[in-house]
Scaffold this active site. Structure first.
Site, mmCIF file in Angstrom:
data_model
loop_
_atom_site.group_PDB
_atom_site.id
_atom_site.type_symbol
_atom_site.label_atom_id
_atom_site.label_comp_id
_atom_site.label_asym_id
_atom_site.label_seq_id
_atom_site.Cartn_x
_atom_site.Cartn_y
_atom_site.Cartn_z
ATOM 1 N N HIS A 156 17.282 24.733 -29.695
ATOM 2 C CA HIS A 156 17.542 26.116 -29.266
ATOM 3 C C HIS A 156 16.241 26.936 -29.341
ATOM 4 O O HIS A 156 15.916 27.685 -28.418
ATOM 5 C CB HIS A 156 18.640 26.704 -30.174
ATOM 6 C CG HIS A 156 18.957 28.154 -29.928
ATOM 7 N ND1 HIS A 156 20.199 28.575 -29.527
ATOM 8 C CD2 HIS A 156 18.204 29.284 -30.042
ATOM 9 C CE1 HIS A 156 20.187 29.900 -29.399
ATOM 10 N NE2 HIS A 156 18.994 30.352 -29.717
ATOM 11 N N GLU A 157 15.505 26.782 -30.459
ATOM 12 C CA GLU A 157 14.289 27.599 -30.649
ATOM 13 C C GLU A 157 13.178 27.144 -29.712
ATOM 14 O O GLU A 157 12.441 27.985 -29.174
ATOM 15 C CB GLU A 157 13.826 27.545 -32.108
ATOM 16 C CG GLU A 157 14.834 28.054 -33.136
ATOM 17 C CD GLU A 157 15.423 29.421 -32.822
ATOM 18 O OE1 GLU A 157 14.763 30.234 -32.136
ATOM 19 O OE2 GLU A 157 16.567 29.680 -33.239
HETATM 20 ZN ZN LIG Z 1 18.045 32.217 -29.763
#
Ligand SMILES: [Zn+2]
Length: 197
Positions: A156-157
């Site tokens: 996600h990051e």
């Molecule tokens: Zn995020």
């Protein structure tokens, strides 16, 4: 204010509709004092804004830096992956120039949210395991298989560093569900950007 590491005011969170979230972030060169200081601000911001992860563009720097704090998350199936074994005890951990070298074939679908998309959630399908390469703040290079929340959060990051947000990865039906909220947030963000320059 307990446990603040940095001494500067926290930068505001950038929200959906802010162009910085769509930019490809630049690699970090040397790990200078300035980089370490900014990483401290990121850690404070993640804690203050109550996230399990944060990428630099989310607080206004287009740099390949993320912080992750998934040590307290529900653990994946035992045994822990080598990445979780190494990083969990060190969390919150800063990852510099993180990369996904490879991803396993098995996927999982899990509900995600994002500090930059407040109030919006949706099911995202991602590989369950990845091989993660990154540098840590002390200069150490790691290259480790990761699973569980660490693998999910890292994906996600790292997406943020490539201008991708989780809503880009929703199914058509999932996207349709959040589209009105996304549009409203985008409008609000653009209005705020105009007002504050
Ligand atoms: Zn995020």
């Amino acid at each position: 204010m307990p446990n603040r590491i940095s001494t500067v005011a926290l930068p505001p969170l950038r929200t959906y509709g802010d162009p910085i979230l769509r930019r490809k972030a630049a690699p970090v060169g040397q790990i200078t004092r300035e980089v370490a200081d900014f990483a401290a601000v990121m850690m404070d911001a993640m804690i203050e804004y109550d996230g399990v992860g944060l990428a630099a563009p989310q607080i206004g720097r287009s740099l390949r830096l993320v912080v992750i704090n998934t040590a307290l998350a529900k653990p994946g199936p035992a045994p822990l992956s080598p990445g979780e074994m190494l990083l969990n005890p060190r969390m919150p951990v800063v990852l510099i120039n993180p990369e996904i070298l490879s991803a396993g074939a098995e996927t999982a679908t899990v509900e995600e949210g994002c500090l930059s998309l407040p109030g919006i959630h949706g099911d995202v399908t991602r590989p369950q395991t990845i091989v993660l390469r990154a540098r840590l703040l002390d200069g150490e290079s790691i290259e480790l298989p990761c699973a569980g929340m660490l693998a999910r959060c890292a994906q996600h990051e790292i997406d943020h560093l490539d201008g991708i947000v989780f809503s880009d990865r929703l199914s058509d039906a999932g996207f349709a569900e959040v589209e009105p909220a996304l549009k409203a947030l985008e409008k609000q963000t653009r209005r705020d950007l105009k007002r504050h320059g």
